[in-house]
Design an enzyme around this catalytic site. Structure first.
Site, mmCIF file in Angstrom:
data_model
loop_
_atom_site.group_PDB
_atom_site.id
_atom_site.type_symbol
_atom_site.label_atom_id
_atom_site.label_comp_id
_atom_site.label_asym_id
_atom_site.label_seq_id
_atom_site.Cartn_x
_atom_site.Cartn_y
_atom_site.Cartn_z
ATOM 1 N N CYS A 133 0.852 -1.187 0.000
ATOM 2 C CA CYS A 133 0.000 0.000 0.000
ATOM 3 C C CYS A 133 0.895 1.247 0.000
ATOM 4 C CB CYS A 133 -0.953 -0.078 1.205
ATOM 5 S SG CYS A 133 -2.149 1.264 1.369
ATOM 6 N N ASP A 151 -8.608 -3.644 -8.039
ATOM 7 C CA ASP A 151 -8.282 -2.631 -7.032
ATOM 8 C C ASP A 151 -8.910 -1.295 -7.433
ATOM 9 O OD1 ASP A 151 -7.163 -0.797 -5.288
ATOM 10 O OD2 ASP A 151 -5.179 -1.721 -5.321
ATOM 11 N N HIS A 161 -7.496 -4.483 -3.641
ATOM 12 C CA HIS A 161 -6.426 -3.842 -2.886
ATOM 13 C C HIS A 161 -6.176 -4.602 -1.579
ATOM 14 C CE1 HIS A 161 -3.835 -0.410 -2.065
ATOM 15 N NE2 HIS A 161 -4.259 -0.450 -0.812
#
Length: 226
Positions: free
Chosen positions: A116, A163, A190
């Site tokens: 991330c 995502d 994600h």
């Protein structure tokens, strides 16, 4: 089980915490593991332990210690908002310096991986830091902010096709700017490596990890490194 250590940033001398996990058996190398926006959570520590089990002495720095020492959030909306706030309040120059402190605390070869926000920070470290051998970046949405910088080491990127926070247009921007960088796409959303998240996908997480470990092994991560 790991331990908490203290690192000192070469940027400003600030001392910040990090979680370190050591291999129980022969050592393959060192690894800097860069957090999500949520801080050094149980998930990050478990990942560090799992890489240590593979032979990598792993350090996971607490990049937000200047803002809130010991920050480790859950996945609530309030926690996400605070994590985003802290990520935006942490300058890239500071991130690179703090990552360098972690790299310098490890004997070579040293690798870096992140998730991330940490995926973008991994790209940053690959571009700016010294003493790294290879990098593996997971769903780094903000890599496009750093698209003008070129990694100095082998790096692979991982993104989920579903995502919503990273449209494929962003991935293509990276591919166009860095056509020699391997980009792997997964049938996932994600955060697919984290079993705490709704988008966790065991098959995608396993494949991405295998690719990451193969990259490290092919770039110096052999048994019994010093």
């Amino acid at each position: 089980m790991g331990e908490t250590i203290t690192l000192k940033s070469p940027l400003d001398g600030f001392e910040f915490a990090a979680y370190r996990a050591r291999p129980a058996d022969a050592r393959r190398g060192g690894l800097v593991l860069i957090q999500e926006i949520f801080g050094v959570t149980d998930h990050i520590r478990e990942l560090a332990d799992s890489f240590a089990a593979e032979g990598y002495e792993t350090i996971a720095p607490a990049f937000y210690d200047r803002l809130e020492p010991g920050f480790a959030a859950d996945y609530s909306q309030a926690a996400i908002a605070k994590g985003v706030e802290y990520s935006q309040a942490t300058p890239w120059d500071q991130v690179a310096a703090d990552a360098q402190a972690a790299i310098d605390a490890l004997a070579p070869p040293v690798f870096v991986t992140g998730f991330c926000w940490g995926g973008a920070a991994t790209w940053l470290a690959a571009c700016r830091c010294q003493g790294l051998s290879a990098a593996s970046a997971f769903y780094g949405r903000r890599i496009t902010e750093l698209n003008g910088e070129t990694p100095k080491i082998p790096i692979i990127l991982h993104f989920g096709k579903a995502d919503a926070s990273i449209p494929m247009e962003r991935v293509e921007e990276i591919r166009e700017a860095h056509p020699d960088t391997p980009i792997y796409l997964y049938e996932a959303g994600h955060g697919f490596v984290s079993d705490r998240r709704a988008d966790y996908d065991a098959d995608s997480a396993r494949l991405a990890r295998l690719r990451t470990l193969a990259l490290f092994a092919n770039n110096g991560g052999g048994r019994s490194s010093a």
